[in-house]
Design a protein around this motif. Structure first.
Motif: not given
Length: 283
Positions: A190-202
Motif C-alpha cells: 500500500a506504499e508505506a515508505e518506512v515500516v516496522g515495529a514499536n511498543c515491544v521490547d528490543g
C-alpha cells in the motif's frame, strides 16, 4: 537531503515516549494528554526540547490519541482539528532552525472494526480528519504507530495516501512474527515508505523484524521493557545502556530509523544518539 534519502545514508535517531514522559513530569493518570498542547504548551514543548537536546533528529507530535473516538472519552471529540493543528505547530516551532524532522503521530482508534460499525463510526473519515489537521499544521511526515490490527493500519494508511504524498512510517505491534511480517507485506504494497515495529521490547522487535525483505526501509521504536509499579509510579527496567546496545543490534539487522516507545526517555535517546554518532553509511 530529505527524510527518505537520509535514511539510506545513516541511521536516523527518533524521539522517545511522549505519554510516559508527561506522566513523569506530574501529569495525573487519566488526563487527556493531547489537550495539553493547548492548555499547557510549555510542558509539551519541554518534552520535545529534551529529546532534541538528547540527540533526536525526528520528533513526533503529541497526538497519539487525538482522534474523535479517543477524544470522546474526555468530551473533546469536536476538537480534533484544533488539537492536531496546534500540536503540529508546537512541534514545528520547537524544531525551527534545527536539523530536526517533525512527524505527525497517529495511533489506533482503540475500538474494533465491529464496534466501529455498531456505533456508525466511519474509520476512514476519523483518520482523514486527524491526519488532515496534522498536514494543515505543517507535518510532512506521518507516523502511524502501535497498531495491533493490520486492517485498521491499512485504513489509516489509505486515508493518509488520499490526502498527501508525504512519507509515512507505519508500525505494528504484535506477538506473532509470521502474522507481523505478512501484515507488513500488505502495508508495503500500500506504499508505506518506512515500516516496522514499536511498543515491544528490543529483543522482541529484533525477533519480529528478523528476516525482513532487505529492500524494506525499517523502523523500530522499542519500549523500555515491561513496567513495574514503584512508589505508585510505573518503572521501566531497560537502562539507557541496554537500550542503546539493543538498538545497535537492530541496526546491524538493517533498521534505519530508531527511537523509543513506552518508558523511553531523554536519557535513553542520549545513549542511542551517542551509539550512532559515527554511523554515516548503511550498516
Amino acid at each position: 537531503m530529505d527524510f527518505l534519502d537520509e535514511l539510506q545514508h545513516r541511521v536516523l535517531i527518533g524521539d522517545g515516549a511522549m505519554g510516559t514522559e508527561l506522566l513523569a513530569h506530574g501529569v495525573p493518570p487519566g488526563r487527556c494528554l493531547e489537550e495539553l498542547c493547548v492548555s499547557d504548551p510549555d510542558l509539551v514543548r519541554g518534552v520535545h526540547e529534551r529529546y532534541i537536546a538528547a540527540g533526536a533528529r525526528l520528533i513526533e507530535t503529541n497526538t497519539f490519541g487525538a482522534n474523535a473516538v479517543r477524544l470522546a472519552q474526555y468530551g473533546c471529540e469536536h476538537r480534533v482539528g484544533e488539537l492536531n493543528w496546534t500540536a503540529a505547530q508546537l512541534a514545528k516551532d520547537v524544531a525551527r532552525g534545527k536539523d530536526v524532522y517533525v512527524a505527525g503521530c497517529v495511533g489506533p482508534l482503540g475500538i474494533t472494526a465491529e464496534e466501529a460499525a455498531a456505533r456508525g463510526i466511519d474509520r476512514h473519515e476519523v483518520f482523514t480528519d486527524q491526519i488532515g489537521a496534522l498536514l494543515d499544521g505543517g507535518c510532512r511526515i506521518i507516523f502511524l504507530e502501535t497498531f495491533l490490527d493490520a486492517d485498521e493500519l491499512l485504513v489509516a494508511l489509505e486515508a493518509k495516501q488520499a490526502l498527501h504524498h508525504c512519507p509515512v512510517v507505519a508500525m505494528l505491534t504484535s506477538n506473532d512474527r509470521q502474522a507481523f511480517q505478512a501484515a507488513i507485506a500488505k502495508v508495503r504494497a500500500a506504499e508505506a515508505e518506512v515500516v516496522g515495529a514499536n511498543c515491544v521490547d528490543g529483543t522482541h522487535a529484533l525477533h519480529l523484524l528478523d528476516g525482513m525483505d532487505p529492500d524494506a526501509t525499517l523502523a523500530a521504536f522499542p519500549s523500555a521493557g515491561l513496567p513495574k509499579t514503584h512508589d505508585q509510579q510505573l518503572a521501566y527496567p531497560t537502562t539507557p545502556e541496554v537500550f542503546a546496545a539493543n538498538a545497535r543490534t537492530l541496526a546491524e539487522r538493517g533498521v534505519r530509523l530508531l527511537g523509543g516507545c513506552c518508558g523511553v526517555g531523554p536519557q535513553h535517546i542520549a545513549a542511542l544518539a551517542a551509539a550512532f554518532r559515527e554511523t554515516t553509511t548503511p550498516t
